[in-house]
Write a protein that holds these residues in place. Sequence first.
Motif, PDB file in Angstrom:
ATOM      1  N   LEU A 286      40.807  46.601  36.289  1.00  0.00           N
ATOM      2  CA  LEU A 286      40.194  46.404  37.604  1.00  0.00           C
ATOM      3  C   LEU A 286      41.223  46.586  38.707  1.00  0.00           C
ATOM      4  O   LEU A 286      40.931  47.166  39.760  1.00  0.00           O
ATOM      5  CB  LEU A 286      39.588  44.999  37.669  1.00  0.00           C
ATOM      6  N   ARG A 287      42.434  46.104  38.475  1.00  0.00           N
ATOM      7  CA  ARG A 287      43.494  46.257  39.471  1.00  0.00           C
ATOM      8  C   ARG A 287      43.855  47.719  39.667  1.00  0.00           C
ATOM      9  O   ARG A 287      43.865  48.227  40.793  1.00  0.00           O
ATOM     10  CB  ARG A 287      44.749  45.483  39.041  1.00  0.00           C
TER      11      ARG A 287
ATOM     12  N   MET B  53      40.375  50.178  40.338  1.00  0.00           N
ATOM     13  CA  MET B  53      39.284  49.510  41.044  1.00  0.00           C
ATOM     14  C   MET B  53      38.264  50.525  41.558  1.00  0.00           C
ATOM     15  O   MET B  53      38.606  51.452  42.280  1.00  0.00           O
ATOM     16  CB  MET B  53      39.853  48.712  42.221  1.00  0.00           C
TER      17      MET B  53
ATOM     18  N   VAL C 157      34.585  49.726  35.525  1.00  0.00           N
ATOM     19  CA  VAL C 157      35.802  49.050  35.057  1.00  0.00           C
ATOM     20  C   VAL C 157      35.857  49.047  33.535  1.00  0.00           C
ATOM     21  O   VAL C 157      36.931  49.228  32.935  1.00  0.00           O
ATOM     22  CB  VAL C 157      35.882  47.613  35.612  1.00  0.00           C
TER      23      VAL C 157
ATOM     24  N   ASN D 262      46.007  47.273  45.593  1.00  0.00           N
ATOM     25  CA  ASN D 262      46.181  46.854  44.201  1.00  0.00           C
ATOM     26  C   ASN D 262      47.257  47.655  43.468  1.00  0.00           C
ATOM     27  O   ASN D 262      47.587  47.328  42.320  1.00  0.00           O
ATOM     28  CB  ASN D 262      44.858  46.974  43.451  1.00  0.00           C
TER      29      ASN D 262
ATOM     30  N   GLY E  42      40.794  42.969  43.223  1.00  0.00           N
ATOM     31  CA  GLY E  42      39.759  43.660  42.471  1.00  0.00           C
ATOM     32  C   GLY E  42      38.349  43.177  42.780  1.00  0.00           C
ATOM     33  O   GLY E  42      37.390  43.939  42.680  1.00  0.00           O
TER      34      GLY E  42
END
Length: 399
Positions: free
Chosen positions: A279-280, A283, A246, A317, A340
């Motif tokens: 992260l979204r 991921m 990430v 996501n 996430g």
Amino acid sequence: MTPSTPARLRYSPFLPEVMVDPFPFYRRLRDEAPAYHLEEYDAWALSRFEDVWQATEDVETFVNAGGTTAAQALSKVESPVASINQIDGDAHTSLRKAIRGVFSRASAHALESLVRSEARSKLAAHRESGEIDAVRELADPIAALVACRLLSLPDEAGSLLVGWVHRYTQNAPGDEGRSPDALAAAMEMNQYLAERVAERRRGRGEPGVADLFLAQEIGGRKLIDLEIASHMQTLVIGGTDTTPKVISATLLRLHGSPEQRADLVAHPSAIPGAFVEALRIDMPTQFMARTVARETTLHGQKMHPGQGVLFLFASANRDEREYADPDRFDSRRKIRRHLGFGHAAHVCIGAHVAALEGRVVLEEVLAAAPDYQIDERRIRWRSADQLRGMTSLPLAWDR
């Protein structure tokens, strides 16, 4: 077939083209088959945000005990293991309760000075050369050091852990399970951790997580060393592999958006939001698997006990039903909820630690090299069905 006729939708996490770029497949799954039947495995894939969100909460219908990897729940070429993310019910709840203090917000906060010192030291060591690999020379070793401190392992074990994890988490396109070398890496890591547990059982070594596991009972009996090692191995993989992916994803996204990078340099308080946005949208954990425990129906599809199910977190996501313009990286995006870190009973226990590492490392990189450059031709990506991300990201700056 005419040029305007779309090809028949075919998805499997093992397909080479899915490993290279899964996102076009995810979009079609969300639009055309949100409860997709993988015929060759008699299993399912859920791709929409709300479906996955709700399914993670339904622990009576979707269970972890059948395994959380595609090799366990789909192809079934590997057996489930007794680890903390592959057990359910009271056993899972009691184990998480026993160790959650180690990964609490307060514990993460106590690590900030260590993470900051390590990040500054590593960046300074490469100042003269004008280049650092943001994965191999920065994020990976810091994540490994943090994992060692949290699990009361010797600091020098960090490089061993990273090596084992990298070997274990890679599989070749088309393979329906881990390679012999990957399985060997898991066994080597498990044996090492079992030896550390045995030391604690004899009162040697540093007190820590092993002691918390040693004090627990599952089904009226104490855990043996290899079982505790399996639980700890899951924590090692989660702690050393995903966070560096990430961090590197955030750095690459900011390199492609100079105005957003400049905004974060000027306003470091917005960095945590940028980490969550990376992260979204990027991921590393593409999915976690479950097994159907009781019959259920979703989108008109009847799912039967014993069938595997993929919760496609990375697809969810990017669901346009949940996010506006979901494929666009927006460091200032206001996110109400995301997957996430997973959700519900099996939400990532190390989320606070990951957020701390991500924030501090990004703060230090942007402070030390706000105008860093990336030669994207030199980026190296992992080949894997489940854990996607960069294994090498060279950053350069004007010396």
